[in-house]
Motif scaffolding. Sequence first.
Motif, PDB file in Angstrom:
ATOM      1  N   MET A   1      12.165 -12.319 -39.240  1.00  0.00           N
ATOM      2  CA  MET A   1      12.685 -13.652 -39.394  1.00  0.00           C
ATOM      3  C   MET A   1      13.717 -13.637 -40.524  1.00  0.00           C
ATOM      4  N   LEU A   2      14.842 -14.272 -40.301  1.00  0.00           N
ATOM      5  CA  LEU A   2      15.895 -14.396 -41.301  1.00  0.00           C
ATOM      6  C   LEU A   2      16.211 -15.866 -41.509  1.00  0.00           C
ATOM      7  N   ASN A   3      16.296 -16.290 -42.752  1.00  0.00           N
ATOM      8  CA  ASN A   3      16.656 -17.660 -43.096  1.00  0.00           C
ATOM      9  C   ASN A   3      17.692 -17.633 -44.194  1.00  0.00           C
ATOM     10  N   GLY A   4      18.561 -18.640 -44.205  1.00  0.00           N
ATOM     11  CA  GLY A   4      19.564 -18.700 -45.250  1.00  0.00           C
ATOM     12  C   GLY A   4      20.100 -20.103 -45.445  1.00  0.00           C
ATOM     13  N   THR A   5      20.717 -20.310 -46.606  1.00  0.00           N
ATOM     14  CA  THR A   5      21.312 -21.588 -46.955  1.00  0.00           C
ATOM     15  C   THR A   5      22.682 -21.340 -47.563  1.00  0.00           C
ATOM     16  N   ALA A   6      23.632 -22.167 -47.198  1.00  0.00           N
ATOM     17  CA  ALA A   6      24.975 -22.110 -47.779  1.00  0.00           C
ATOM     18  C   ALA A   6      25.420 -23.546 -48.026  1.00  0.00           C
ATOM     19  N   GLY A   7      25.191 -24.018 -49.236  1.00  0.00           N
ATOM     20  CA  GLY A   7      25.526 -25.403 -49.550  1.00  0.00           C
ATOM     21  C   GLY A   7      24.640 -26.361 -48.780  1.00  0.00           C
ATOM     22  N   LYS A   8      25.262 -27.215 -47.984  1.00  0.00           N
ATOM     23  CA  LYS A   8      24.514 -28.199 -47.203  1.00  0.00           C
ATOM     24  C   LYS A   8      24.071 -27.676 -45.836  1.00  0.00           C
ATOM     25  N   LEU A   9      24.514 -26.478 -45.497  1.00  0.00           N
ATOM     26  CA  LEU A   9      24.187 -25.861 -44.209  1.00  0.00           C
ATOM     27  C   LEU A   9      23.019 -24.890 -44.383  1.00  0.00           C
ATOM     28  N   TYR A  10      22.091 -24.917 -43.445  1.00  0.00           N
ATOM     29  CA  TYR A  10      20.978 -23.968 -43.470  1.00  0.00           C
ATOM     30  C   TYR A  10      20.719 -23.485 -42.055  1.00  0.00           C
ATOM     31  N   GLY A  11      20.098 -22.316 -41.936  1.00  0.00           N
ATOM     32  CA  GLY A  11      19.837 -21.788 -40.604  1.00  0.00           C
ATOM     33  C   GLY A  11      18.907 -20.601 -40.646  1.00  0.00           C
ATOM     34  N   GLY A  12      18.586 -20.126 -39.456  1.00  0.00           N
ATOM     35  CA  GLY A  12      17.693 -18.987 -39.359  1.00  0.00           C
ATOM     36  C   GLY A  12      17.640 -18.448 -37.949  1.00  0.00           C
ATOM     37  N   ALA A  13      17.083 -17.254 -37.838  1.00  0.00           N
ATOM     38  CA  ALA A  13      16.873 -16.610 -36.545  1.00  0.00           C
ATOM     39  C   ALA A  13      15.567 -15.839 -36.627  1.00  0.00           C
ATOM     40  N   ALA A  14      14.904 -15.701 -35.478  1.00  0.00           N
ATOM     41  CA  ALA A  14      13.620 -15.005 -35.475  1.00  0.00           C
ATOM     42  C   ALA A  14      13.370 -14.326 -34.134  1.00  0.00           C
ATOM     43  N   TYR A  15      12.543 -13.308 -34.181  1.00  0.00           N
ATOM     44  CA  TYR A  15      12.037 -12.640 -32.991  1.00  0.00           C
ATOM     45  C   TYR A  15      10.532 -12.521 -33.154  1.00  0.00           C
ATOM     46  N   ARG A  16       9.806 -12.848 -32.074  1.00  0.00           N
ATOM     47  CA  ARG A  16       8.353 -12.730 -32.086  1.00  0.00           C
ATOM     48  C   ARG A  16       7.903 -12.065 -30.791  1.00  0.00           C
ATOM     49  N   HIS A  17       6.966 -11.159 -30.919  1.00  0.00           N
ATOM     50  CA  HIS A  17       6.403 -10.480 -29.746  1.00  0.00           C
ATOM     51  C   HIS A  17       4.911 -10.768 -29.688  1.00  0.00           C
ATOM     52  N   PHE A  18       4.451 -11.191 -28.518  1.00  0.00           N
ATOM     53  CA  PHE A  18       3.031 -11.432 -28.273  1.00  0.00           C
ATOM     54  C   PHE A  18       2.611 -10.615 -27.064  1.00  0.00           C
ATOM     55  N   SER A  19       1.378 -10.166 -27.073  1.00  0.00           N
ATOM     56  CA  SER A  19       0.841  -9.440 -25.931  1.00  0.00           C
ATOM     57  C   SER A  19      -0.568  -9.948 -25.664  1.00  0.00           C
ATOM     58  N   SER A  20      -0.770 -10.469 -24.454  1.00  0.00           N
ATOM     59  CA  SER A  20      -2.069 -11.034 -24.075  1.00  0.00           C
ATOM     60  C   SER A  20      -2.127 -11.161 -22.556  1.00  0.00           C
ATOM     61  N   ALA A  21      -3.307 -11.001 -22.004  1.00  0.00           N
ATOM     62  CA  ALA A  21      -3.479 -11.176 -20.561  1.00  0.00           C
ATOM     63  C   ALA A  21      -3.086 -12.588 -20.124  1.00  0.00           C
ATOM     64  N   ALA A  22      -3.121 -13.532 -21.028  1.00  0.00           N
ATOM     65  CA  ALA A  22      -2.739 -14.908 -20.704  1.00  0.00           C
ATOM     66  C   ALA A  22      -1.273 -15.006 -20.292  1.00  0.00           C
ATOM     67  N   PHE A  23      -0.439 -14.062 -20.708  1.00  0.00           N
ATOM     68  CA  PHE A  23       0.982 -14.117 -20.393  1.00  0.00           C
ATOM     69  C   PHE A  23       1.324 -13.553 -19.018  1.00  0.00           C
ATOM     70  N   THR A  24       0.393 -12.950 -18.303  1.00  0.00           N
ATOM     71  CA  THR A  24       0.715 -12.414 -16.978  1.00  0.00           C
ATOM     72  C   THR A  24       1.107 -13.521 -16.012  1.00  0.00           C
ATOM     73  N   ARG A  25       0.686 -14.748 -16.262  1.00  0.00           N
ATOM     74  CA  ARG A  25       1.013 -15.862 -15.364  1.00  0.00           C
ATOM     75  C   ARG A  25       2.449 -16.341 -15.515  1.00  0.00           C
ATOM     76  N   ILE A  26       3.162 -15.928 -16.562  1.00  0.00           N
ATOM     77  CA  ILE A  26       4.525 -16.424 -16.761  1.00  0.00           C
ATOM     78  C   ILE A  26       5.564 -15.578 -16.037  1.00  0.00           C
ATOM     79  N   ASN A  27       5.147 -14.488 -15.419  1.00  0.00           N
ATOM     80  CA  ASN A  27       6.049 -13.632 -14.661  1.00  0.00           C
ATOM     81  C   ASN A  27       5.724 -13.721 -13.183  1.00  0.00           C
ATOM     82  N   ASP A  28       6.749 -13.798 -12.347  1.00  0.00           N
ATOM     83  CA  ASP A  28       6.523 -13.907 -10.908  1.00  0.00           C
ATOM     84  C   ASP A  28       5.721 -12.742 -10.355  1.00  0.00           C
ATOM     85  N   ASP A  29       5.973 -11.553 -10.867  1.00  0.00           N
ATOM     86  CA  ASP A  29       5.266 -10.386 -10.325  1.00  0.00           C
ATOM     87  C   ASP A  29       4.001 -10.038 -11.119  1.00  0.00           C
ATOM     88  N   ALA A  30       3.691 -10.786 -12.173  1.00  0.00           N
ATOM     89  CA  ALA A  30       2.485 -10.593 -12.989  1.00  0.00           C
ATOM     90  C   ALA A  30       2.352  -9.154 -13.477  1.00  0.00           C
TER      91      ALA A  30
END
Length: 161
Positions: A1-30
């Motif tokens: 995760m990256l966060n930053g501020t420049a004066g009145k502007l602020y922002g960030g970006a992130a990547y997250r990875h999860f692995s669980s049998a619960a996620f097999t339903r989100i793919n058409d081919d499971a």
Amino acid sequence: MLNGTAGKLYGGAAYRHFSSAAFTRINDDASSDDANLWSVGAGYKFDRNWDLSGAYAKNTEADTNATAHNIQLNYKGAQKANKGSWGAYTAYRYMGQNVAFAPLYEMFLTDSGMNNVKGWEVGAEYIPFTNVMSKIQYFNGKKLDSDRDAEGLFGQVNFFF
């Protein structure tokens, strides 16, 4: 995760990875039990009262309902140590269920079974006593999977010790 501020502007970006049998339903081919979430967000504080922010997220493993985005305009802000302070906001939310698992600003929608929605939300917070915050939120929109109406009203009182 990256966060930053420049004066009145602020922002960030992130990547997250999860692995669980619960996620097999989100793919058409499971074939995958992974969720790979990428997100970016930014905001601008115009002055001490007005703030505009937005965010976008995508689950690269999901075949459907794989994006979420949000834009929110805030006015003032309740401060729990400052009796009488208050704040209000309006927001547009698009919360695909395969990427927005439990967003904090939509907690009342998730708790009421109203996830996977898009629509408008308004809310306000008020401090009636030091360390006591009252909150009210109203959402009006549509379910993403059925295009049926989705509406919710939520109130909450928090005590801080």
